[in-house]
Design a protein around this motif. Structure first.
Motif: not given
Length: 467
Positions: A202-207, A210-218, A286-294
């Motif tokens: 996801y070039p150019g994305s903020t962190y 990135l999370f938002s793009q993964v949520v949409a993709a999944q 994805l909630a677990r991903l959010a926790e990791a990225l906080l």
């Protein structure tokens, strides 16, 4: 042939890449080769069939075992990783996109956790068939390049012939990768991993983006699974990719009669990963991903949580859009189908209707012949009333034929092909692949590939992870 493999993952996060070598394979025998994919990757199929066999099993170059963590059936394991796999490196495809070349069944690594690190022919052929069928259905997925017999014996419940799968993916970054990095407490490692994921996918994305793009993709991915009746079977966080590609075809299967509670996995005793639970589990992961990225969202933890929850809350909207849009296409209409769909699924469930068969036969009803679809039901009054409501919407039969597959990997035919392949007979595998890699439109001579499994088969059918 000179192959140039890069090491971008290992260079970006060396703490998560353990240099390792595959177990030497002295007499490799090719069982399946994906020639179109090989050409996409700039690999000569003729070379792969001969001298390149050594390359396909990892004899030619060392790789790295990737570290990751994960929630497995809800329980957290801080150190999983590639216990029987190696990332050989990355290479550019014909479109200039970076792709991972990865081995499965290549031997024990430091992450093996007591396993033998090997794989048997049957499970590797399963991944080949299922992943290529999913690709043909237009569903984002890792791809299978080759399955090679090793000549070794793999001990499971009984001795089995060993094999290595060569797999291709846009990356093998997982939710579990970020869980591992966060668990180290090294925020610099977490930043570098996130930066690598952004650059890769996801070039150019903020962190947060990135999370938002993964949520949409999944959300989109799981909806697309369900539109074809696919049940992953082991939706652990280490089996959810950042790219939105399907990964790890272990105890997976295609649903036969429509039933949201359908489970085929032998290890899913409580139905956590049942067909109808897949959206809920995806959001949980994805909630677990959010926790990791906080720590990357904000220095203020409360603000970081607030931002994460707002993005996570978009999952339902993304899923609903993909699911309802897909169902509109399957029904050949461009209007709101919620009430119609609710009633149809209830009818299908009550009448034990094969999911795939109903939708591809329904297009005949749009052309004026309702009998192929209605004859599947015991409740004729119910389906007749439903068809009348649906026909009033002027469904497009040709559009339906483009999205409703005739051929999916029917579970009994997959098992038949795998059993034959394990005994050295690859013809059933070739015939099955021919059907499922061109899934749309009936073809003469392929009737058995469009026929549901016998009831006595489906009643007791289970799939296994193969480890």
């Amino acid at each position: 042939m000179n192959i140039s493999l890069s090491s971008e993952f290992a260079d970006a996060v060396p703490e998560m890449a353990v240099a390792w070598e595959a177990v030497p394979v002295r007499e490799p025998v090719l069982l399946a080769l994906n020639e179109p994919l090989a050409k996409e990757l700039g690999l000569d199929p003729a070379w792969l069939r001969a001298d390149g066999l050594s390359f396909l099993v990892g004899n030619e170059a060392p790789g790295v075992a990737q570290a990751y963590a994960g929630h497995q059936f809800g329980g957290y394991s801080p150190r999983l990783g590639d216990g029987r796999a190696l990332l050989l490196g990355e290479l550019r495809d014909s479109d200039g996109e970076l792709r991972d070349l990865h081995l499965k069944g290549s031997g024990r690594t430091p992450f093996a956790r007591g396993g033998d690190g090997l794989a048997a022919v049957g499970p590797m052929l399963r991944e080949y068939v299922l992943s290529e069928a999913m690709f043909a259905l237009g569903i984002p997925t890792t791809r299978s390049l080759a399955v090679v017999s090793t000549g070794a014996t793999v001990q499971r419940e009984e001795p089995l012939a060993g094999a290595v799968l060569a797999r291709v993916a846009s990356s093998h970054l997982r939710v579990g990768s970020f869980q591992y990095a966060r668990n180290t407490g090294d925020h610099d490692l977490l930043r570098r991993l996130a930066g690598h994921a952004i650059a890769r996918h996801y070039p150019g994305s903020t962190y947060l983006e990135l999370f938002s793009q993964v949520v949409a993709a999944q959300a989109s991915l799981v909806a697309r699974w369900m539109l074809v009746g696919f049940i992953h079977g082991v939706m652990n966080t280490d089996n959810m990719t950042i790219s939105g590609e399907t990964i790890d075809y272990g105890p997976c299967a295609f649903m036969e009669a429509y039933d949201p509670t359908t489970v085929y996995s032998s290890i899913d005793h409580r139905g956590r990963y049942a067909y109808g639970n897949q959206p809920i589990i995806a959001q949980w992961n994805l909630a677990r991903l959010a926790e990791a990225l906080l720590p990357l969202f904000s220095d203020d933890e409360d603000e970081a949580v607030k931002l994460a929850l707002k993005v996570l809350g978009t999952f339902d909207e993304h899923f609903e859009r993909a699911w309802m849009g897909g169902m509109q296409a399957k029904l050949g209409v461009a209007v709101d189908v919620k009430p119609l769909l609710k009633d149809l699924l209830a009818l299908m469930h009550a009448n034990h209707i094969d999911f795939t068969t109903f939708f591809w036969k329904l297009s005949a009803a749009a052309r004026g012949d309702a009998e192929p679809a209605r004859s599947l039901f015991l409740d004729l009054a119910g389906i007749d009333a439903w068809i009348a409501r649906w026909r009033a919407l002027n469904p497009d039969a040709d559009a339906m034929d483009r999205v409703n597959p005739v051929y999916v990997p029917r579970n009994h035919l997959v098992e038949e092909a795998l059993a034959a392949g394990a005994d050295g007979d690859l013809e059933p595998l070739r015939r099955l692949l021919d059907a499922v890699t061109s899934p749309y439109g009936e073809r003469p001579g392929l009737e058995r590939y469009a026929t549901p499994a016998p009831q006595d088969f489906t009643t007791n059918y289970q799939t296994f992870c193969g480890t």
